[in-house]
Design an enzyme around this catalytic site. Sequence first.
Site, PDB file in Angstrom:
ATOM      1  N   HIS A  47       5.734  -7.826   0.855  1.00 51.28           N
ATOM      2  CA  HIS A  47       5.489  -6.571   1.551  1.00 51.28           C
ATOM      3  C   HIS A  47       6.129  -5.401   0.814  1.00 51.28           C
ATOM      4  CE1 HIS A  47       4.542  -4.237   5.167  1.00 51.28           C
ATOM      5  NE2 HIS A  47       5.701  -3.652   4.999  1.00 51.28           N
ATOM      6  N   HIS A  93       0.289  -2.936  10.074  1.00 54.76           N
ATOM      7  CA  HIS A  93       1.338  -3.557  10.873  1.00 54.76           C
ATOM      8  C   HIS A  93       0.735  -4.787  11.546  1.00 54.76           C
ATOM      9  CE1 HIS A  93       5.476  -2.388  12.609  1.00 54.76           C
ATOM     10  NE2 HIS A  93       5.555  -2.595  11.326  1.00 54.76           N
TER      11      HIS A  93
END
Lengths: 719, 222
Positions: A47, A93
């Site tokens: 990420h 998200h």
Amino acid sequence: MQEPAITPDLIEAHGLKPDEYELILEIIGREPTFTELGIFSAMWNEHCSYKSSKKWLRTLPTDGPQVICGPGENAGIVDIGDGDAVVFKMESHNHPSYIEPYQGAATGVGGILRDVFTMGARPVAAMNSLSFGETSHPKTRRLVNGVVEGIGGYGNCFGVPTVGGEVRFHPAYNGNCLVNAFAAGLAKTDGIFYSAASGVGMPVVYLGAKTGRDGVGGATMASAEFDDTIEEKRPTVQVGDPFTEKRLMEATLELMQTGAVISIQDMGAAGLTCSAVEMGDKGKLGVKLNLEDVPQREENMTAYEMMLSESQERMLMVLKPELEAEARAVFEKWDLDFAIVGETIAEDRFLIMHNGEVKADLPLSPLSGRAPEYDRPWVETPAAAAMDDVPQIDPVDGLRALISSPNYAGKQWVYEQYDTMVMADTQRAPGLGAGIIRVHGTDKKLAFTSDVTPRYVRANPFEGGKQAVAEAWRNLCAVGAKPLATTDNLNFGNPEKPEIMGQFVGAIKGIGAAVAALDMPIVSGNVSLYNETDGSAILPTPTIGAVGLIAAGEEPITGTARDGHVALVIGETTGHLGQSALLAEVFNREDGDAPHVDLDAEKATGEFIRANRDLIKACTDLSDGGLALAAFEMAETAGVGVHLDSDDTAFLFGEDQARYLIACNFDQAEALMVAAGKAGVHIETVGRFTGDTVRFGASEAPLSELADIFRSAFAGAVA
Amino acid sequence: MRAAVIVFPGSNCDRDMAVAFERAGFAVDMVWHKDVSLPEGVDIVGVPGGFSFGDYLRCGAIAANSPICRAVVDHAERGGYALGVCNGFQILTETGLLPGALRRNAGLKYICKTVRLVTATTDTAFTAAYDKGQEIDIPIAHHDGNYFVDDAKLAQLQDEDRIAFTYAQNPNGSVADIAGVVSKNRRVLGMMPHPERAADAGHGGTDGIAMFDALASAFVSA
């Protein structure tokens, strides 16, 4: 407090591969402490480090005369003239939203808003692109309701209008929903703030909300596949407080006016670690932090927890020391924490002290500079097999099937839960293609769209990647906006599988080709990999968010069709049904190739629309669902019927690219024909807007009956 | 003509309301919630929409106890004008300047859309430019807009002609379709819909302009 011993299990639990751990040993020449291991894990997960994607992201066109700041900062910045700039980014998200939909989606919105105002821009528009599993799946309803409420709960309170977005359903998202949040803000070109620290011995200031244990290890969680232990991961999801974010935004923008800010960075994924390293690394400086000075919400927090917490609504700033009093006064006015927690240092060193004890002492630049980078093996997605024949169907029945599906029904249920008008500059609310806002206090307008057709990308990653950009281009051109630049949110499965990596590579190549041809450089973005559950991947979903400008004095194309208007299609129709909405919704088939995108044709048709805006009353791009769905939507919006001459399935439902549907009066249609002839753009009359029925050839139904289906199907499926 | 627009932490329609007042010719002061007095010579106080204090405790409850609200109450009790929109309406009910309370929408969801209102009285400075019974299209955007008063109070509001607007189609469960009410002296209006969001051609609707213009002419002639 005794820190745990470093064991292979602990290393694995931090998402670090054995060879990555070897690299850590090589860099620091000793075994890391527990806190140091956490810091490496936070910096080196997929990420934060983009370790699987970097090689390919570098190939994307990111530059142009309009670009003030491309990828690598908190958000991209594009010049819109007169000293104004638009600052924007899209970010996923996904994993948190699947685990805890309300907070996951809410903090996704919070994170992207922070990215924008950290750069000195006041957020003025939001969008979100949502992908859920099939509506019959037991989790889908809860996820849809929770995600939509979470987005609304955060954005509405913060006070940013939601002006666009997408919602789709497909079984491939059953175990892994996607929540991609976009935000754009306005700044002055001489009032932009960056993250690079400068100056030695400058105070490092912590701003905003207090640090708690929420979200510890969140970014590492978001870099792993899911399995049936997913419910146990709930404590890694952060909790949002939009009221604090609103105050943080006002205080930050006010603080920037005082001249006290040297550099500033929001705390997002991997919180304090990532923001401090980023500021130091970009400024070629070291950072020393004293964790006992960090405002804490919970007792007895360890260094490890504070360095990895993803508590929301926090920022880190390097301050001009002589303006400390002014800066502190701003944060006290807004009742927010302001604490000097460290300083910049000359050495390349990340030194973490806690109550006088050294908790981490690492070289700073290797934390990002020597993060692993992989050239993952990939295989080209095989060409789609030849498609079976598609039988002719009753075209109004085909339309009925599309608009009964939550994929193509009206999305009022969703966007009525979002404040679409706060700031009182919204010119076009969601639901009708691109959303439009006015640049406050001017006559300039900005248009926003978010697009991707994941079925296309799976069938043909290269064409699918091109198509996502082309559809964004069309949506902007359809309202008369000049496309300026793009943000990409690349959602894929496990990159360690060569076929998934092949989808990623193909899509990147397609996106790159399209943004180059259409002059819409990528200025920001985000990659979300490992979107898999129990080994089953999502559809490859490279969401494209794009921004266009309607200059002062230019009229946007936002009219509606009227009774008597001619219906014209710009661009050529050949009737491509492969991977179409009709195949999926009516025949339950997802075969054939994605439609080919002719980028020259896209450029020509888009420029034609913009150049002839004065002749066009209403305009929409043709995308999935083809002419039939676009004509119905235009009729439904206008409250007037539509009659198309053709009843041919491929003509009505084909998804050929580079096309628009236009409504205008007869004289304007004639003028458009002349203009199209000169421009070498294909144009044809396909019918007209009239009466109160939808008629395709001889097949007909009352508009009101179809409109009822269109307006109620979504709520019926998810509410 | 002077208007003051109050800014609470969490207000997010303060600028929008100021723009609408300015468009109608008012000079506008933005007033911080920690201030204890209004600027001199203020004709009307605008209490804007948003989520003051995050809607924590109860919508409007904390704002109603802020220092500036004491000054707003004094201003109203002296016969001054006030306009509360959305969260501003919630705050004015919490201060007691307006009767009733705003509860969670009957459908339990936040609703943002343009709705049709019916002008129920023209006997106020706010609604003087509309015709009685005139339908106007004004956006709503709220989670707690379900107006409640008991039967006795409702009868009083009706008897005293204090219902300013009703919803043509009730979106939130409000008693008697009430969208806005005025104080006994008719100088304080609270309403859930946002007239400042229908106040220029770019908004797609302009039915709110008449309210701000009517206020402006009231103060010019006063």
